[in-house]
Design a protein around this motif. Structure first.
Motif, mmCIF file in Angstrom:
data_model
loop_
_atom_site.group_PDB
_atom_site.id
_atom_site.type_symbol
_atom_site.label_atom_id
_atom_site.label_comp_id
_atom_site.label_asym_id
_atom_site.label_seq_id
_atom_site.Cartn_x
_atom_site.Cartn_y
_atom_site.Cartn_z
ATOM 1 N N GLY A 1 1.627 28.272 4.840
ATOM 2 C CA GLY A 1 1.317 29.480 4.514
ATOM 3 C C GLY A 1 -0.870 28.950 4.493
ATOM 4 O O GLY A 1 -1.889 29.861 4.561
ATOM 5 N N GLU B 1 -11.005 32.534 11.882
ATOM 6 C CA GLU B 1 -11.432 33.591 13.314
ATOM 7 C C GLU B 1 -12.520 33.616 12.578
ATOM 8 O O GLU B 1 -13.427 34.590 13.507
ATOM 9 N N LEU B 2 -12.416 34.435 11.642
ATOM 10 C CA LEU B 2 -12.914 35.548 10.567
ATOM 11 C C LEU B 2 -14.713 34.932 10.823
ATOM 12 O O LEU B 2 -15.321 35.283 10.910
ATOM 13 N N SER C 1 -1.130 29.715 -1.065
ATOM 14 C CA SER C 1 -2.241 29.118 -0.632
ATOM 15 C C SER C 1 -3.427 29.876 -1.209
ATOM 16 O O SER C 1 -3.353 31.491 -1.462
ATOM 17 N N PRO C 2 -4.515 30.045 -0.472
ATOM 18 C CA PRO C 2 -5.405 31.026 -1.019
ATOM 19 C C PRO C 2 -6.213 31.999 0.412
ATOM 20 O O PRO C 2 -5.232 31.484 0.598
ATOM 21 N N THR C 3 -5.841 32.292 0.087
ATOM 22 C CA THR C 3 -6.136 33.910 1.056
ATOM 23 C C THR C 3 -7.399 33.711 1.743
ATOM 24 O O THR C 3 -8.043 32.651 1.883
ATOM 25 N N ALA C 4 -7.632 34.236 3.217
ATOM 26 C CA ALA C 4 -8.341 33.945 4.297
ATOM 27 C C ALA C 4 -9.374 34.492 3.786
ATOM 28 O O ALA C 4 -10.774 33.653 4.170
ATOM 29 N N VAL C 5 -9.379 35.579 2.945
ATOM 30 C CA VAL C 5 -10.737 35.955 2.612
ATOM 31 C C VAL C 5 -11.545 35.114 1.514
ATOM 32 O O VAL C 5 -13.207 34.472 1.420
ATOM 33 N N ARG D 1 -6.104 29.074 9.701
ATOM 34 C CA ARG D 1 -6.846 29.036 10.825
ATOM 35 C C ARG D 1 -7.810 31.384 10.620
ATOM 36 O O ARG D 1 -7.882 31.235 11.552
ATOM 37 N N ILE D 2 -6.494 31.921 10.077
ATOM 38 C CA ILE D 2 -6.645 33.137 10.134
ATOM 39 C C ILE D 2 -8.750 33.346 9.809
ATOM 40 O O ILE D 2 -9.605 33.923 10.402
ATOM 41 N N ARG E 1 -12.816 31.663 3.839
ATOM 42 C CA ARG E 1 -14.238 32.857 4.986
ATOM 43 C C ARG E 1 -15.252 32.617 4.041
ATOM 44 O O ARG E 1 -16.385 32.134 3.685
ATOM 45 N N ASP F 1 -16.438 34.692 14.103
ATOM 46 C CA ASP F 1 -16.705 36.727 13.984
ATOM 47 C C ASP F 1 -18.301 36.747 13.435
ATOM 48 O O ASP F 1 -19.444 37.480 13.659
ATOM 49 N N LEU G 1 -1.884 28.888 7.740
ATOM 50 C CA LEU G 1 -1.920 30.783 8.372
ATOM 51 C C LEU G 1 -3.126 30.661 8.154
ATOM 52 O O LEU G 1 -4.223 31.170 8.972
ATOM 53 N N ASN G 2 -3.275 30.389 6.227
ATOM 54 C CA ASN G 2 -4.988 30.852 6.218
ATOM 55 C C ASN G 2 -6.327 30.290 6.200
ATOM 56 O O ASN G 2 -6.893 31.272 6.581
#
Lengths: 212, 347
Positions: free
Chosen positions: B124, B134-135, B96-100, B130-131, B103, B138, B127-128
């Motif tokens: 993966g 959320e980021l 998976s790529p990362t959440a950042v 979904r995170i 974002r 914000d 999850l990333n």
């Protein structure tokens, strides 16, 4: 002994946590080999070392900063499942301390409770699923009780660290349903979940930073 | 994280696969650099964190962003461009790529009207994304997820499990959502549309031979010459089932018949049919497969309204193919036909 944690206490806490995970890296990887794909310790150490380097370049103007930097580092570099959940865990500590010059026991209880909710929501993990939640939940209960009892900071942190340690050890008896062990089943019995152990190390480092 | 690497071949073993590669660890970043340089009018590459965005960002539309592990090329970066994706986020090979990453790509693509994340169903990735959602919340950016879970082979009916995997239907979802976004659909409408297309898509994939990870000289599993893996995913893993190898005319009905049943397709209904190569299967064979798909569906009275044949969602150099059926109505067909100009799909 501190009654509040200053930004430098928190830096010491996070650095101490990095040190203790580094020392336990092989142990954590070995635990993961019994229950998952065997890269947990290595990934954790890599991410935390990166976080330590990132922290070196940032001034801890509030108690949230070291946690924010650590959380962002995990979320920027961990593409698996454990790493991002730890990233969100640190992020909740960073949020509670975002504008604060000191961290109280009540704030630590709040951060832990928020972190528990976040990890449970995103990881769909409940108590007893053999995940980091099995250490977080008892720590949260202990912290809330300590706040209710009017305990001092160190006393409260000690109770959280002890509860997390007992919770982590208890995962030895659990079969995974949600976490990394859900694929290997009974072969993981007898050794604790490395994510839960890491949470216990996190609170132990908190106690050490407050009593040093 | 999805595939299991092989042990390094010993000095006496003969390499069965050779690859064009410098260092295995550099292949993703080198390929991205090459990809962006080859399509300068379509895309640009952001370095840290890595994502691919349109060379000319769209204005005043909901952004459609996707991503996932590398090794599935041209998915997803090949679908960045007018009429499809606004940005795509590549992870490491099969990771998976990362959440950042997600974002930052989403914030770059957002025009203020929100972001639809098209996500293949893998733990993966989900999850990333979904995170990342959320980021983004914000940061004041609205986003929602369209989960693509078309792989019939992983349909266990277990509601507590991870669910069906996401495979080639992701191309249909990206095409249809991309077109609707271009026409001004809002976030809620796009999400509902994407989910409808995903819910009406099913795929089955078979492998004739496993692929090899970058830098690995042998494939991730061996298959006897008289067997196929029936129901593979797109991460080099084996299927739950092996079946006898045979002529296309015998293999294809075994793939298409369960799809028709799972979608509840009845005589007179229309579908989009996607015959997708898994990386090392020639177009000659894929068109042969499509001929059999057409014969079978013709016999069942199902109308193939649109067709896509080619290698779009690959599993490194796996030999094999997938067949996807997407139930199609007027709206979906109209959006499918809308113009697209991307490196991998243009009409």
């Amino acid at each position: 002994m501190a009654e509040q944690l200053s930004p430098s206490h928190v830096e010491r806490w996070v650095h101490g946590f990095v040190d203790t995970v580094e020392e336990s890296g092989e142990y954590l990887t070995d635990l993961d080999r019994r229950s998952g794909d065997g890269d947990f310790g290595t990934n954790m150490v890599t991410a935390l070392r990166r976080a330590r380097r990132a922290m070196a370049g940032v001034e801890a103007t509030t108690v949230g900063v070291p946690f924010q930097v650590t959380g962002e580092t995990f979320l920027a570099h961990s593409g698996g499942t454990s790493g991002p959940l730890f990233g969100m865990w640190f992020r909740d500590f960073g949020k509670v301390g975002a504008d604060a010059g000191a961290l109280t026991l009540a704030m630590l209880a709040e951060a832990t409770e928020n972190g528990w909710a976040t990890v449970a929501r995103l990881g769909s993990a409940e108590v007893g699923d053999r995940t980091m939640v099995d250490a977080i939940a008892p720590a949260s209960v202990a912290l809330n009780k300590a706040v209710g009892d009017g305990s001092g900071l160190v006393e409260g942190l000690r109770s959280a660290a002890e509860a997390a340690r007992v919770g982590a050890e208890g995962t030895s008896e659990l079969l995974g349903r949600r976490g990394r062990t859900s694929y290997v089943g009974e072969s993981a019995l007898g050794s604790p979940d490395p994510g839960a152990v890491t949470i216990a190390l996190f609170y132990r480092a908190a106690v050490e930073s407050a009593t040093a | 994280m999805y595939g299991s690497p092989n042990t390094v071949a010993g000095p006496r073993s003969v390499p069965v696969r050779r690859q064009f590669i410098n260092e295995p660890g550099d292949i993703v970043s080198e390929a991205l650099e090459g990809f962006a340089a080859a399509w300068p009018h379509h895309v640009r590459l952001n370095d840290e964190p890595a994502y691919v965005a349109r060379a000319r960002p769209a204005a005043d539309k909901v952004a459609v962003v996707s991503g996932g592990g590398s090794g599935h090329e041209p998915l997803h970066v090949g679908f960045v461009g007018t009429g499809m994706l606004d940005a795509a986020v590549p992870g490491a090979v099969f990771a998976s790529p990362t959440a950042v990453q997600i974002r930052d790509a989403s914030m770059a693509a957002d025009t203020g009207r929100g972001v639809v994340h098209v996500v293949k169903n893998y733990t993966g990735d989900v999850l990333n994304f979904r995170i990342a959602g959320e980021l983004l919340a914000d940061e004041g950016v609205r986003s929602d997820i369209v989960l693509v879970d078309d792989d019939l082979a992983t349909d266990t009916g277990d509601s507590g499990g991870p669910g069906r995997r996401g495979t080639a239907a992701v191309v249909a979802v990206e095409k249809v959502c991309g077109a609707a976004a271009e026409r001004g659909a809002d976030l809620e409408a796009l999400t509902a549309l994407g989910r409808r297309v995903a819910a009406h898509s099913r795929t089955l994939s078979v492998a004739l031979a496993a692929g090899a990870h970058p830098g690995q000289s042998s494939p991730s599993f061996e298959l006897p010459g008289d067997e196929i893996e029936f129901g593979v995913g797109i991460h080099g893993e084996r299927a739950r089932e092996r079946r006898a190898f045979g002529p296309t005319g015998e293999l294809v009905p075994q793939m298409v018949s369960p799809l028709v049943k799972a979608l509840g397709l009845e005589r007179g209904e229309r579908v989009i049919a996607i015959v997708n190569g898994l990386g090392a299967t020639h177009d000659l064979e894929l068109y042969g497969v499509f001929g059999e798909v057409r014969r079978f569906l013709g016999g069942a009275g199902i109308d193939i309204a649109r067709t896509l044949v080619g290698s779009y969602v690959t599993s490194l150099d796996m030999a094999g193919c997938s067949v996807t059926l997407v139930r199609a109505d007027e709206e979906v067909l109209d959006l499918w036909d809308a113009p697209a100009a991307t490196p991998a799909l243009t009409w």
